[in-house]
Design a protein around this motif. Structure first.
Motif: not given
Ligand code: NAI
Length: 342
Positions: A64-71, A307-321
């Motif tokens: 659930t967490y993996k799907a949610a954070i991956s949009g 879709a995989v190429e969006k992982i850096p964006h997710t991680l960057k957002y998460l680090y900043d958050y």
């Protein structure tokens, strides 16, 4: 089990048994709020039904967490089949297909540890709510593992930029634990990008191959986490980051493919105190589920890579958050994911 279901916020637990084939399985649905529960089917020789159900719940929640954070427009679920001598495999998986069919698409299964595309073919005899059967993208070569490795590779670069301001991997030391389907594909990408590899695997043949292919330094599986490096990439089993191993680490970043890397979620505080940047596992290793998502959406290999190429964006957002809110990166990942499915 009710208490465990409550603690984990599970929606449904389905116990399945088929006398003829010997099937004993548990299907766990953690959440269907964002869409049907997605998550593979594991085959394992569990010591008890309790253990199987607990594993199914833990894995389903992670999905659930993996799907949610991956949009992705999916929830999280998992099926576990209890392996035992009296089980007639093909018939057992067909029977599981009938149980999945009864859920009317609320759960979609696929390959996981211990299962193969052939098992998915048996499930497919009874239901269309299955992926990774023969002829699909997920069953072609090592596609899912390759996409997982691609996501971890991109996530390592994002983490290097965040922590050290580095824009490439030239000369960066990466200690890689586990040279399996994902680990080897990741090693290849890291080598091509100029990283220096320190590798370990319990299979000495894989280590020799990595020494030959990537000029890697091969070290004992017991010592890999001790090596001084910029990035430590756990790509074998989960639970390797413990109260004992964390004080011994000599890396700046942890970024790898293994699921459930932290033996205990609170251990991320310990990593932070040691100034080690942790890339939450379910955010960086989402390449597999993103490929399944692309397959279900009909966007194919190109859609999966995009879709995989969006992982850096997710991680960057998460680090900043995490930085902004003064919390660990693991807590930030949970909070972002929970906001999506709460
Ligand atoms: P795999 O089974 O192909 O490879 C695992 C490798 O780890 C094997 O080479 C094995 O010999 C090695 N290994 C086992 N114990 C070890 C130890 N103590 N020290 C060093 N090496 C050890 O598995 P795969 O598919 O490469 O998955 C690796 C990890 O990534 C797993 O934790 C898996 O759950 C996770 N993962 C895999 C995905 C995929 O697409 N295959 C997707 C997301 C996560």
């Amino acid at each position: 089990l009710w208490k465990a279901m409550q603690d984990r916020g599970m929606e449904q637990l389905v116990f399945c048994q088929d006398q003829k084939s010997g099937l004993k399985a548990v299907i766990a649905l953690h959440s269907t709020k964002l869409g049907p529960a997605l998550g593979g089917c594991r085959l394992w020789s569990y010591a008890s039904e309790q253990e199987a159900a607990q594993d199914a719940m833990k894995l389903a929640r992670g999905m659930t967490y993996k799907a949610a954070i991956s949009g992705l427009p999916y929830g999280g679920g998992k099926a576990v089949v209890m392996e035992h001598a009296g089980m007639r495999r093909d018939e057992a998986f067909a029977a599981l297909g009938r149980f999945i069919e009864r859920l009317h698409g609320e759960y979609i299964t696929g390959v996981d540890l211990g299962t193969t595309p052939h098992d998915m073919d048996q499930i497919h005899r009874e239901t269309r709510h299955v992926t990774d059967q023969s002829g699909t993208l997920g069953a072609t070569g090592n596609f899912t593992a390759e996409m997982t490795a691609y996501g971890v590779f991109l996530g390592i670069q994002t983490s290097l930029t965040h922590k050290y301001g580095l824009s490439d991997m030239n000369g960066v030391r990466v200690a890689l634990q586990g040279l399996g389907k994902v680990g080897y594909a990741l090693a290849r990408r890291l080598h091509q990008a100029g990283a220096q590899l320190i590798v370990s695997d319990i299979d000495s043949g894989k280590m020799s191959q990595a020494v030959r292919d990537f000029k890697a330094l091969a070290v004992s599986p017991d010592d890999i986490h001790l090596h001084s490096c910029e990035v430590y990439a756990p790509c074998a089993m989960g639970g390797t980051l413990t109260h004992l191993s964390i004080p011994q680490l000599s890396c700046g970043i942890i970024a790898g493919a293994a699921n459930n890397q932290l033996a205990d979620e609170q251990l991320c505080d310990m990593l932070e105190q040691r100034n080690i940047l942790y890339a939450p596992d379910y955010a960086i290793n989402a390449g597999g589920i993103l490929s399944t998502g692309a397959e279900l959406a009909g966007t194919g290999a190109r859609g999966a890579a995009a879709a995989v190429e969006k992982i850096p964006h997710t991680l960057k957002y998460l680090y900043d958050y995490a930085r902004k809110n003064g919390i660990t990166t693991a807590a930030a990942a949970d909070s972002i994911a929970e906001a999506k499915f709460a």
